[in-house]
Write a protein that holds these residues in place. Structure first.
Motif, short mmCIF file in Angstrom:
data_model
loop_
_atom_site.label_atom_id
_atom_site.label_comp_id
_atom_site.label_asym_id
_atom_site.label_seq_id
_atom_site.Cartn_x
_atom_site.Cartn_y
_atom_site.Cartn_z
N UNK A 34 -7.05 -5.53 -17.63
CA UNK A 34 -7.51 -4.85 -16.42
C UNK A 34 -6.57 -5.14 -15.25
N UNK A 35 -6.14 -4.06 -14.59
CA UNK A 35 -5.24 -4.16 -13.43
C UNK A 35 -5.79 -3.26 -12.33
N UNK A 36 -5.98 -3.82 -11.13
CA UNK A 36 -6.52 -3.05 -10.01
C UNK A 36 -5.53 -3.03 -8.86
N UNK A 37 -5.31 -1.85 -8.28
CA UNK A 37 -4.39 -1.66 -7.17
C UNK A 37 -5.18 -1.20 -5.94
N UNK A 38 -5.02 -1.92 -4.82
CA UNK A 38 -5.67 -1.56 -3.56
C UNK A 38 -4.58 -1.17 -2.56
N UNK A 39 -4.79 -0.06 -1.86
CA UNK A 39 -3.79 0.47 -0.94
C UNK A 39 -4.14 0.17 0.52
N UNK A 40 -3.09 -0.15 1.29
CA UNK A 40 -3.18 -0.25 2.74
C UNK A 40 -2.01 0.54 3.31
N UNK A 84 -2.44 9.56 -0.12
CA UNK A 84 -3.06 8.24 -0.18
C UNK A 84 -3.50 7.80 1.20
N UNK A 85 -4.56 6.99 1.22
CA UNK A 85 -5.06 6.43 2.48
C UNK A 85 -5.54 5.01 2.23
N UNK A 86 -5.66 4.23 3.27
CA UNK A 86 -6.14 2.86 3.14
C UNK A 86 -7.52 2.84 2.47
N UNK A 87 -7.69 1.91 1.55
CA UNK A 87 -8.95 1.81 0.82
C UNK A 87 -8.93 2.47 -0.53
N UNK A 88 -7.91 3.29 -0.82
CA UNK A 88 -7.80 3.89 -2.15
C UNK A 88 -7.62 2.80 -3.20
N UNK A 89 -8.18 3.05 -4.38
CA UNK A 89 -8.11 2.05 -5.46
C UNK A 89 -7.80 2.75 -6.78
N UNK A 90 -6.83 2.21 -7.49
CA UNK A 90 -6.48 2.69 -8.83
C UNK A 90 -6.73 1.55 -9.80
N UNK A 91 -7.36 1.87 -10.92
CA UNK A 91 -7.65 0.86 -11.94
C UNK A 91 -7.10 1.30 -13.29
N UNK A 143 -0.68 9.35 3.62
CA UNK A 143 0.67 9.80 3.23
C UNK A 143 0.64 10.32 1.80
N UNK A 144 1.35 11.41 1.56
CA UNK A 144 1.41 12.02 0.23
C UNK A 144 2.65 11.52 -0.52
N UNK A 145 2.44 10.96 -1.70
CA UNK A 145 3.55 10.55 -2.55
C UNK A 145 3.03 10.31 -3.96
N UNK A 146 3.94 10.08 -4.89
CA UNK A 146 3.58 9.80 -6.28
C UNK A 146 3.51 8.29 -6.52
N UNK A 154 1.32 -1.09 1.77
CA UNK A 154 1.07 -2.38 1.15
C UNK A 154 0.18 -2.18 -0.06
N UNK A 155 0.58 -2.77 -1.18
CA UNK A 155 -0.14 -2.62 -2.43
C UNK A 155 -0.57 -4.01 -2.91
N UNK A 156 -1.88 -4.24 -2.99
CA UNK A 156 -2.42 -5.49 -3.51
C UNK A 156 -2.80 -5.29 -4.97
N UNK A 157 -2.34 -6.20 -5.84
CA UNK A 157 -2.59 -6.09 -7.27
C UNK A 157 -3.44 -7.27 -7.71
N UNK A 158 -4.54 -6.97 -8.40
CA UNK A 158 -5.42 -7.99 -8.94
C UNK A 158 -5.47 -7.86 -10.45
N UNK A 159 -5.14 -8.93 -11.16
CA UNK A 159 -5.14 -8.87 -12.62
C UNK A 159 -5.02 -10.26 -13.22
N UNK A 160 -5.45 -10.39 -14.48
CA UNK A 160 -5.23 -11.59 -15.27
C UNK A 160 -4.29 -11.27 -16.43
N UNK A 161 -3.52 -10.20 -16.27
CA UNK A 161 -2.53 -9.80 -17.25
C UNK A 161 -1.51 -10.94 -17.45
N UNK A 162 -1.08 -11.24 -18.66
CA UNK A 162 -1.26 -10.50 -19.92
C UNK A 162 -2.44 -10.93 -20.76
#
Length: 219
Positions: free
Chosen positions: A33-39, A86-93, A44-47, A21-29
């Motif tokens: 700023x775009x933030x991705x939170x993983x659950x 990747x694991x739960x709690x990882x965050x990409x910005x 699991x290893x992937x791209x 599950x990927x939660x996306x937080x942003x006010x784009x466009x």
């Protein structure tokens, strides 16, 4: 896992056989700023491939708060690639820089020679008569004109408009005249709105996307 459009919300997918599950937080466009939170059900290893938009010349990116970490590869075929377990709690910005840009057309487009369009982020802007006291045909935007984004309430929602100062060149009567004194220009406020939202106010009128950078010539 590929992300092509930066829209706030949540997405669920099965990647490498594991529910993600990927939660996306942003006010784009309006904001870059775009933030991705993983659950994940389990590590699991992937791209993760995030689209690098062609309009953006400068993007900062971070993984779990660290900029340009070893989990980020160079851009490949228009995507930022994050490859790791990747694991739960990882965050990409991501943070896409969104300066106001002046866009020129290919010189072969004769109708747009010596004209520019305004763009910020993925959005092209236009000017409407309702925002200006001067005729749009008399406005031009010199290269040194400062333009800045400003948040403004609009009928459909709050948007980012572009504001600055344009120059006004009064129209001259050239009937039976070969020469005359060049008109005195003056400064006037300029407001540009996202093109997609034009003609959504009670007062209708002229609209322009392409603007001259010098005083318009005789007609």
């Amino acid at each position: 896992l590929w992300v092509n459009l930066y829209v706030q919300g949540s997405a669920k997918a099965k990647v490498a056989g594991v529910p993600v599950e990927l939660d996306v937080t942003t006010d784009y466009p309006w904001d870059g700023k775009v933030t991705f939170h993983f659950k994940l059900a389990k590590p699991t290893k992937f791209e993760l491939r995030l689209r690098d938009p062609g309009w953006c010349q400068d993007t900062t990116r971070s993984l779990n708060g660290e900029r340009d970490s070893s989990g980020v590869e160079v851009t490949q075929a228009g995507y930022f690639v994050f490859q790791r377990e990747w694991k739960s709690g990882d965050k990409v910005e991501l943070d896409f820089q969104m300066p106001v840009q002046r866009i020129a057309a290919n010189p072969n487009v004769k109708a747009n020679q010596d004209l520019i369009a305004l763009q910020r982020g993925p959005l092209v802007y236009c000017v409407e008569a309702v925002d200006h006291v001067e005729p749009l045909s008399s406005l031009y935007v010199p290269a040194e004109a400062e333009l800045k984004p400003v948040r403004q309430t609009f009928p459909l929602r709050d948007v980012m408009v572009i504001q600055g100062l344009a120059q006004v060149s009064p129209e001259q009567d050239w009937h039976r005249q070969l020469y005359q004194t060049a008109p005195t220009t003056r400064t006037t406020p300029l407001t540009a709105i996202p093109y997609y939202i034009w003609d959504n106010r009670q007062t209708s009128g002229a609209m322009k996307v392409w603007l001259p950078v010098a005083p318009p010539g005789p007609k």
